[in-house]
Design a protein around this motif. Structure first.
Motif, PDB file in Angstrom:
ATOM      1  N   PRO A 105       0.882  -1.120   0.095  1.00 31.37           N
ATOM      2  CA  PRO A 105       0.055  -0.166  -0.028  1.00 31.37           C
ATOM      3  C   PRO A 105       0.860   1.319  -0.108  1.00 31.37           C
ATOM      4  O   PRO A 105       0.462   2.135  -0.627  1.00 31.37           O
ATOM      5  CB  PRO A 105      -0.988  -0.023   1.239  1.00 31.37           C
ATOM      6  CG  PRO A 105      -1.094  -1.659   1.435  1.00 31.37           C
ATOM      7  CD  PRO A 105       0.435  -2.117   1.074  1.00 31.37           C
ATOM      8  N   ASN A 106       2.094   1.176   0.521  1.00 27.88           N
ATOM      9  CA  ASN A 106       2.826   2.289   0.450  1.00 27.88           C
ATOM     10  C   ASN A 106       3.683   2.537  -0.570  1.00 27.88           C
ATOM     11  O   ASN A 106       4.445   3.484  -0.877  1.00 27.88           O
ATOM     12  CB  ASN A 106       3.959   2.151   1.622  1.00 27.88           C
ATOM     13  CG  ASN A 106       3.004   2.504   3.208  1.00 27.88           C
ATOM     14  OD1 ASN A 106       2.504   3.612   3.372  1.00 27.88           O
ATOM     15  ND2 ASN A 106       3.281   1.492   4.055  1.00 27.88           N
ATOM     16  N   GLU A 107       3.650   1.647  -1.606  1.00 28.34           N
ATOM     17  CA  GLU A 107       4.349   1.501  -2.742  1.00 28.34           C
ATOM     18  C   GLU A 107       3.558   2.006  -3.906  1.00 28.34           C
ATOM     19  O   GLU A 107       3.902   2.671  -4.827  1.00 28.34           O
ATOM     20  CB  GLU A 107       5.079   0.325  -3.184  1.00 28.34           C
ATOM     21  CG  GLU A 107       6.000   0.069  -2.343  1.00 28.34           C
ATOM     22  CD  GLU A 107       6.675  -1.506  -2.306  1.00 28.34           C
ATOM     23  OE1 GLU A 107       7.818  -1.638  -2.249  1.00 28.34           O
ATOM     24  OE2 GLU A 107       6.158  -2.502  -2.921  1.00 28.34           O
ATOM     25  N   VAL A 108       2.327   1.539  -3.934  1.00 25.88           N
ATOM     26  CA  VAL A 108       1.326   1.801  -4.992  1.00 25.88           C
ATOM     27  C   VAL A 108       0.460   2.948  -5.004  1.00 25.88           C
ATOM     28  O   VAL A 108      -0.452   3.427  -5.747  1.00 25.88           O
ATOM     29  CB  VAL A 108       0.458   0.641  -5.220  1.00 25.88           C
ATOM     30  CG1 VAL A 108       1.302  -0.385  -5.668  1.00 25.88           C
ATOM     31  CG2 VAL A 108      -0.471   0.432  -4.009  1.00 25.88           C
ATOM     32  N   THR A 109       0.464   3.612  -3.754  1.00 28.23           N
ATOM     33  CA  THR A 109      -0.652   4.722  -3.499  1.00 28.23           C
ATOM     34  C   THR A 109       0.351   6.101  -3.789  1.00 28.23           C
ATOM     35  O   THR A 109       1.669   6.413  -3.474  1.00 28.23           O
ATOM     36  CB  THR A 109      -1.097   5.103  -2.131  1.00 28.23           C
ATOM     37  OG1 THR A 109      -0.172   4.894  -1.162  1.00 28.23           O
ATOM     38  CG2 THR A 109      -2.207   3.692  -1.822  1.00 28.23           C
ATOM     39  N   PRO A 110      -0.157   7.160  -4.446  1.00 25.53           N
ATOM     40  CA  PRO A 110       0.491   8.380  -4.743  1.00 25.53           C
ATOM     41  C   PRO A 110       0.872   9.219  -3.441  1.00 25.53           C
ATOM     42  O   PRO A 110      -0.067   9.079  -2.661  1.00 25.53           O
ATOM     43  CB  PRO A 110      -0.570   9.093  -5.741  1.00 25.53           C
ATOM     44  CG  PRO A 110      -1.241   8.240  -6.316  1.00 25.53           C
ATOM     45  CD  PRO A 110      -1.455   7.088  -5.279  1.00 25.53           C
ATOM     46  N   ILE A 111       2.009   9.698  -3.317  1.00 27.13           N
ATOM     47  CA  ILE A 111       2.259  10.630  -2.343  1.00 27.13           C
ATOM     48  C   ILE A 111       1.424  11.434  -1.894  1.00 27.13           C
ATOM     49  O   ILE A 111       1.049  11.448  -0.458  1.00 27.13           O
ATOM     50  CB  ILE A 111       3.766  11.484  -2.737  1.00 27.13           C
ATOM     51  CG1 ILE A 111       4.729  10.219  -3.151  1.00 27.13           C
ATOM     52  CG2 ILE A 111       4.065  12.006  -1.455  1.00 27.13           C
ATOM     53  CD1 ILE A 111       5.279   9.441  -2.279  1.00 27.13           C
ATOM     54  N   ARG A 112       0.459  12.243  -2.835  1.00 27.05           N
ATOM     55  CA  ARG A 112      -0.378  13.069  -2.119  1.00 27.05           C
ATOM     56  C   ARG A 112      -1.483  12.770  -1.518  1.00 27.05           C
ATOM     57  O   ARG A 112      -1.962  13.501  -0.778  1.00 27.05           O
ATOM     58  CB  ARG A 112      -0.541  14.128  -3.462  1.00 27.05           C
ATOM     59  CG  ARG A 112       0.341  15.035  -3.714  1.00 27.05           C
ATOM     60  CD  ARG A 112      -0.096  15.656  -5.282  1.00 27.05           C
ATOM     61  NE  ARG A 112       0.996  16.359  -5.898  1.00 27.05           N
ATOM     62  CZ  ARG A 112       1.235  17.900  -5.881  1.00 27.05           C
ATOM     63  NH1 ARG A 112       0.473  18.395  -4.642  1.00 27.05           N
ATOM     64  NH2 ARG A 112       2.072  18.413  -6.420  1.00 27.05           N
ATOM     65  N   THR A 113      -1.974  11.518  -1.858  1.00 28.14           N
ATOM     66  CA  THR A 113      -3.142  11.034  -1.140  1.00 28.14           C
ATOM     67  C   THR A 113      -2.670   9.866  -0.322  1.00 28.14           C
ATOM     68  O   THR A 113      -3.616   8.979   0.033  1.00 28.14           O
ATOM     69  CB  THR A 113      -3.943  10.418  -2.375  1.00 28.14           C
ATOM     70  OG1 THR A 113      -3.351   9.411  -3.063  1.00 28.14           O
ATOM     71  CG2 THR A 113      -4.578  11.523  -3.311  1.00 28.14           C
ATOM     72  N   THR A 131       5.975  -4.461  -7.610  1.00 27.86           N
ATOM     73  CA  THR A 131       6.691  -3.108  -7.388  1.00 27.86           C
ATOM     74  C   THR A 131       8.030  -3.441  -7.121  1.00 27.86           C
ATOM     75  O   THR A 131       8.799  -2.392  -6.545  1.00 27.86           O
ATOM     76  CB  THR A 131       5.987  -2.309  -6.193  1.00 27.86           C
ATOM     77  OG1 THR A 131       5.816  -3.221  -5.021  1.00 27.86           O
ATOM     78  CG2 THR A 131       4.660  -2.014  -6.736  1.00 27.86           C
ATOM     79  N   ARG A 132       8.521  -4.572  -7.160  1.00 28.59           N
ATOM     80  CA  ARG A 132      10.140  -4.810  -6.806  1.00 28.59           C
ATOM     81  C   ARG A 132      10.926  -3.859  -7.585  1.00 28.59           C
ATOM     82  O   ARG A 132      10.739  -4.154  -8.919  1.00 28.59           O
ATOM     83  CB  ARG A 132      10.218  -6.278  -6.917  1.00 28.59           C
ATOM     84  CG  ARG A 132      11.745  -6.758  -6.675  1.00 28.59           C
ATOM     85  CD  ARG A 132      11.909  -8.442  -6.891  1.00 28.59           C
ATOM     86  NE  ARG A 132      11.675  -8.736  -7.980  1.00 28.59           N
ATOM     87  CZ  ARG A 132      12.697  -8.969  -8.899  1.00 28.59           C
ATOM     88  NH1 ARG A 132      13.941  -8.762  -8.601  1.00 28.59           N
ATOM     89  NH2 ARG A 132      12.379  -9.464 -10.204  1.00 28.59           N
ATOM     90  N   GLY A 133      11.889  -3.481  -7.059  1.00 29.28           N
ATOM     91  CA  GLY A 133      12.925  -2.580  -8.009  1.00 29.28           C
ATOM     92  C   GLY A 133      12.666  -1.423  -8.305  1.00 29.28           C
ATOM     93  O   GLY A 133      13.300  -0.664  -8.962  1.00 29.28           O
ATOM     94  N   LYS A 134      11.026  -1.148  -8.334  1.00 30.50           N
ATOM     95  CA  LYS A 134      10.869   0.208  -8.667  1.00 30.50           C
ATOM     96  C   LYS A 134      10.815   1.450  -7.794  1.00 30.50           C
ATOM     97  O   LYS A 134      10.648   1.174  -6.635  1.00 30.50           O
ATOM     98  CB  LYS A 134       9.666   0.201  -9.353  1.00 30.50           C
ATOM     99  CG  LYS A 134       9.271  -0.909 -10.402  1.00 30.50           C
ATOM    100  CD  LYS A 134       7.798  -0.705 -10.814  1.00 30.50           C
ATOM    101  CE  LYS A 134       7.433  -1.750 -12.292  1.00 30.50           C
ATOM    102  NZ  LYS A 134       6.338  -1.573 -12.687  1.00 30.50           N
ATOM    103  N   SER A 135      11.116   2.569  -7.957  1.00 28.38           N
ATOM    104  CA  SER A 135      11.096   3.433  -7.121  1.00 28.38           C
ATOM    105  C   SER A 135       9.605   4.030  -6.982  1.00 28.38           C
ATOM    106  O   SER A 135       8.942   3.499  -7.800  1.00 28.38           O
ATOM    107  CB  SER A 135      11.874   4.822  -7.675  1.00 28.38           C
ATOM    108  OG  SER A 135      10.967   5.580  -8.876  1.00 28.38           O
ATOM    109  N   LEU A 136       9.333   4.924  -5.957  1.00 27.70           N
ATOM    110  CA  LEU A 136       8.035   5.016  -5.660  1.00 27.70           C
ATOM    111  C   LEU A 136       7.312   5.824  -6.731  1.00 27.70           C
ATOM    112  O   LEU A 136       6.113   5.816  -6.847  1.00 27.70           O
ATOM    113  CB  LEU A 136       7.828   5.902  -4.417  1.00 27.70           C
ATOM    114  CG  LEU A 136       7.973   5.252  -3.058  1.00 27.70           C
ATOM    115  CD1 LEU A 136       7.753   6.144  -1.912  1.00 27.70           C
ATOM    116  CD2 LEU A 136       7.278   3.790  -2.833  1.00 27.70           C
TER     117      LEU A 136
END
Length: 485
Positions: A391-399, A456-461
């Protein structure tokens, strides 16, 4: 050191390339941040000593509060979790509006208050209030802490460091069950207070999230945050900062644009789906029936030994998950986890259904215990541990804070519903139904992972959200962006 100090000027004018940024240059400091943040989840695991085996003493009258009936203990503990619904909303909005660190400070203060209430509890209302504060701490430990870690840790170790939070919870449980016979309740309550008090000091040495700071146009502070978390490597910090500044984080958008973006919708669906499956694929059912399963398997373990054994199994599974999460990926672990849950729960469904039809299963009375052990392993490989990661990797920073609030509220509601309806279903339909429903949901979770959940492995946020985000023409770039890069 950690209070987001920004160098007055960069000694090196060079900006690191994308290839150099892909190398992790601050592992030691990232591990330090993970350890400090995960102390909250360790404290959550330690607090299980108040539920079991302490509940045995409470029902026996060997306590300062007086004798409790077993149902009263359950009601007090269960209703105290209503506070976590409000806590989830408060923590998420605080993290989204004011920063991840203010939310962590708030959680630590609530933790200290709860520990002090429990230490001086003289009536059932005090116990309720203390457990309510503890439930707030659980929400913050499993939501806000991993949120900050996901934005400080490098993409190559992000999964492992966030999974460490789940591992610390299991270490706390093991400590509670192992050490309880040798120390008084008062000692545990003092430890429960000391840990968040120490965190209030240690948080000073950890910077605020650079992603949050850039999204709030506080670029100079973000510069200092990256300087700390990337091992004081200035070119690397400059390179990462340049990537953040050129991303959609620095684009002005209306609230409606942010909510309607594809990244927000997909992140919300993935995040809430994983939280839903975490609570409904059998873990809470086993929490309710673990003692019954052990007793029907020949009572080879007492209550305390059962807690120690299963805490040890959870630690072993969490260690495997921590090792593999950044090697084979998140989706592979979820497939293994939900698949294992489905098999274990299906076998138990058939077993208890057979008992209801008067089939003699005396020769395999050990089977439920084996299934419970197998479930514990599979659950902690993915369904239990990755709910703090993905959940902390796929949700946009603003939301992210808003979605975290929704996830926390959903988590609390599901806890109350599942635990509350287990005895109702058993009474009217039979115990096998309580295992049949999560086995079906586990099968649905497999399909959900295949169709919806991204790898999401190896990807930046930024990688995932930028792929799905609104197009540049839908956003207006910041004025006075950054002039020193």
């Amino acid at each position: 050191m950690g209070k987001t100090r920004t160098p007055v000027s960069w000694e090196s004018p060079r900006e690191a390339s994308a290839e150099e940024v892909a190398v992790n240059h601050g592992l030691a400091k990232q591990c330090f941040a993970a350890f400090v943040v995960s102390l909250t989840t360790f404290n959550c695991g330690l607090s299980t000593v108040w539920i079991s085996p302490t509940s045995v003493e409470l029902t026996a009258g060997a306590n300062i509060v007086g004798r409790f009936e077993e149902d009263e203990i359950s009601i007090k503990i269960l209703t105290s979790h209503y506070a976590s619904v409000l806590s989830a909303l408060l923590m998420g909005l605080t993290a989204n509006s004011y920063g991840r660190k203010p939310a962590l400070y708030l959680a630590a203060i609530i933790n200290i208050i709860g520990g002090e209430i429990l230490r001086n509890a003289e009536d059932s209302t005090s116990i309720w209030a203390g457990n309510a504060c503890a439930s707030c701490t659980i929400v913050s430990g499993l939501v806000v802490g991993p949120m900050l870690l996901s934005e400080i840790a490098h993409q190559r170790v992000r999964g492992a460091l966030i999974t460490f939070c789940a591992l610390q919870f299991n270490f706390g449980m093991l400590a509670a069950y192992s050490l309880y016979p040798f120390f008084s309740k008062n000692v545990f309550q003092i430890i429960y207070i000391i840990i968040p008090a120490a965190q209030l000091i240690l948080y000073i040495f950890i910077p605020e999230s650079p992603y949050f700071l850039v999204s709030k146009s506080r670029t100079l502070e973000a510069e200092g945050s990256l300087f700390w978390s990337r091992g004081s490597n200035r070119p690397i910090a400059k390179g990462e900062l340049a990537i953040l500044v050129r991303s959609s984080l620095t684009q002005h958008r209306s609230v409606l644009q942010v909510i309607k973006s594809r990244a927000t919708r997909r992140g919300f669906l993935t995040s809430t789906g994983l939280v839903f499956f975490q609570r409904t694929t059998g873990f809470l059912v086993f929490c309710c029936y673990s003692n019954m399963i052990v007793q029907n398997s020949g009572n080879i373990l007492n209550d305390r030994d059962t807690g120690i054994v299963f805490a040890g199994i959870q630690i072993a599974a969490s260690l495997i998950s921590l090792t593999l999460v950044d090697l084979i990926g998140r989706k592979a672990l979820l497939y293994i986890s939900y698949g294992g849950n489905f098999v274990s729960l299906s076998v138990l469904t058939i077993y208890f259904l057979s008992l209801k039809t008067d089939v003699n299963l005396a020769r395999v009375d050990w089977l439920p215990l084996v299934c419970m052990m197998c479930f514990t392993v599979s659950y902690n490989l993915g369904a239990g541990s990755l709910t703090t990661v993905m959940p902390n990797e796929v949700t946009p920073i603003r939301t992210k804070g808003i979605i975290a609030s929704i996830d926390g509220i959903l988590n609390s509601i599901l806890l109350l519903v599942v635990v509350g309806y287990n005895p109702v279903l058993e009474r009217h339909l039979g115990i096998y139904v309580n295992f049949l429903i999560p086995s079906i949901i586990s099968a649905i979770a497999l399909v959900f992972t295949w169709v919806i959940v991204p790898e999401t492995r190896g990807k930046s946020l930024l990688d995932y959200s930028e792929e799905l985000d609104v197009k540049p023409r839908d956003a207006e770039p910041l004025k006075n962006e950054v002039t020193y890069l």
